[in-house]
Design an enzyme around this catalytic site. Structure first.
Site, mmCIF file in Angstrom:
data_model
loop_
_atom_site.group_PDB
_atom_site.id
_atom_site.type_symbol
_atom_site.label_atom_id
_atom_site.label_comp_id
_atom_site.label_asym_id
_atom_site.label_seq_id
_atom_site.Cartn_x
_atom_site.Cartn_y
_atom_site.Cartn_z
ATOM 1 N N TYR A 99 11.885 -7.203 9.391
ATOM 2 C CA TYR A 99 11.866 -8.363 10.261
ATOM 3 C C TYR A 99 11.028 -7.957 11.522
ATOM 4 O O TYR A 99 11.478 -7.135 12.083
ATOM 5 C CB TYR A 99 13.092 -8.863 10.839
ATOM 6 C CG TYR A 99 13.091 -9.991 11.842
ATOM 7 C CD1 TYR A 99 13.151 -11.453 11.277
ATOM 8 C CD2 TYR A 99 13.038 -9.747 12.932
ATOM 9 C CE1 TYR A 99 13.213 -12.362 12.376
ATOM 10 C CE2 TYR A 99 13.114 -10.764 14.245
ATOM 11 C CZ TYR A 99 13.056 -11.957 13.621
ATOM 12 O OH TYR A 99 12.644 -12.909 14.622
ATOM 13 N N GLU A 175 6.488 -14.708 14.264
ATOM 14 C CA GLU A 175 7.464 -14.171 13.590
ATOM 15 C C GLU A 175 6.961 -13.973 12.136
ATOM 16 O O GLU A 175 6.336 -14.663 11.443
ATOM 17 C CB GLU A 175 8.804 -15.017 13.248
ATOM 18 C CG GLU A 175 9.798 -14.491 12.779
ATOM 19 C CD GLU A 175 11.057 -15.488 12.567
ATOM 20 O OE1 GLU A 175 12.008 -15.556 13.426
ATOM 21 O OE2 GLU A 175 11.065 -16.162 11.439
#
Ligand code: GDP
Ligand code: MN
Length: 358
Positions: A99, A175
């Protein structure tokens, strides 16, 4: 403004962040022309996350499977959003999922870089100590020392490129979840980008993305009705934004979850109420909480509008009502057979929460 995954990945490419080969299709016949070898990943392009869980990410091995997946995706909606575009992407052999994100951290007046080796899942569910968080002074910008805790050079490079994109496009969020290790390289398997609306005028080069309304919200907008779909199962009808918000708060207190809120605002037209109530029914809430404080919007006006719908088509779910203010007696007379009256706001919120299944 949110960008679709495919638009985000286009920006990634421009900034040198590796992305899988992909094309976007809207029509069945466009599948013939896809020049990517199987297996594919087919991904619904909607502006909400958690698509995989919702069935919006499909893995296919050949053309027949792709055709089937295409029609399945076209026929479904995700959290109320219809699927228009589908991204066809080369499937990756994923070894690891990470992530990584950069956000505008308003409370610290800085940029925040977050990285975790436990990607591919909802980051809220990852233990805090497994997330590297680095605050970046925006006047200094991302420097090598910020990346010390990211021990992989390729990932650090991706972070730098993300930062360049983040600052030059005035983003609030960039993201990648997951950033993956596949075939020994690092590649962005997903893309989520939020652009600061206040800066859009500086970015004529960016695609214009329509606001993300659900089908019902779109219909409501056309009719000039303030109608918002949320995650829960209780339909809230109130008049005025303040009372509507207070009603949602009261539900929360009793564990109830608002599913739709409909603000009647200041109207004195029963027909408008009728239209609004029809929309509420279409959203299929488990229970409806009608919370009125009559003033400019008279209670009996609302009652007439609601009654018209009930007489015409009935209703499957219970309606809890707390009606106070201008012409409340008339209103209760009109509606008394069709709903459960409550004398206080909180009693009503409690009852609705109970019926909402908590
Ligand atoms: P999201 O559910 O909306 O976040 O959609 P993502 O694009 O992040 O995809 C969800 C998950 O599908 C990822 O976390 C991966 O585990 C998996 N996935 C996505 N692309 C591929 C791929 O090319 N190959 C494989 N094996 N899995 C993939
Ligand atoms: Mn994702």
């Amino acid at each position: 403004m949110k960008l679709y995954e495919y638009q985000g990945k286009e920006l990634f490419s421009q900034y040198g962040i590796p992305v899988p080969k992909s094309v976007v299709v809207e029509k069945e016949k466009e599948l013939d022309r896809v020049q990517i070898s199987f297996p594919w990943v087919m991904k619904a392009q909607v502006l909400v996350g958690g698509r995989k869980k919702a069935g919006g990410v499909k893995f296919v091995n050949n053309y027949d499977e792709a055709l089937k997946a295409f029609h399945e995706l076209k026929g479904m909606d995700i959290k109320g959003y219809k699927i228009e575009k589908i991204m066809v992407e080369e499937s990756l052999e994923i070894k690891e999922e990470y992530y990584i994100s950069i956000i505008l951290d308003r409370s610290r007046r800085s940029h925040l870089l977050m990285f975790s080796k436990e990607g591919g899942v909802d980051i809220e569910g990852v233990a805090d100590e497994k997330i590297v968080k680095v605050s970046i002074n925006p006047l200094i910008g991302l420097q090598n020392f910020h990346l010390r805790n990211i021990r992989n050079n390729e990932i650090a490079t991706v972070a730098k490129k993300m930062y360049a994109l983040f600052t030059s496009k005035d983003c609030e969020l960039v993201e990648i979840n997951p950033l993956v290790l596949a075939n020994d390289t690092i590649i962005a398997a997903d893309a989520k980008i939020l652009i600061d609306d206040g800066a859009l005028y500086r970015h004529q080069e960016l695609p214009k993305v329509e606001e993300d309304f659900t089908e019902l919200e779109r219909e409501a907008r056309e009719k000039g009705i303030a109608f918002v779909q949320l995650g829960g199962n209780i339909g809230v009808i109130a008049n005025g934004a303040g009372l509507t918000m207070a009603t949602l708060d009261a539900l929360n207190e009793y564990g109830g979850k608002g599913g739709v809120f409909l603000d009647l605002g200041g109207t004195d037209d029963p027909e408008k109420v009728t239209q609004a109530f029809r929309l509420m029914k279409k959203a299929r809430p488990q229970v409806i909480l009608l919370n009125l404080f009559g003033g400019i919007t008279k209670c009996d006006t609302v009652a007439k509008g609601v009654k018209a719908v009930l007489d015409e088509e009935g209703i499957e779910c219970p309606v809890i009502a707390r009606i106070k203010g201008m012409n409340e007696e008339e209103a209760m007379n009109i509606l008394k057979e069709s709903l459960t009256p409550m004398s206080s706001f909180h009693e009503a919120a409690k009852k609705a929460s109970e019926l909402g299944g908590v």
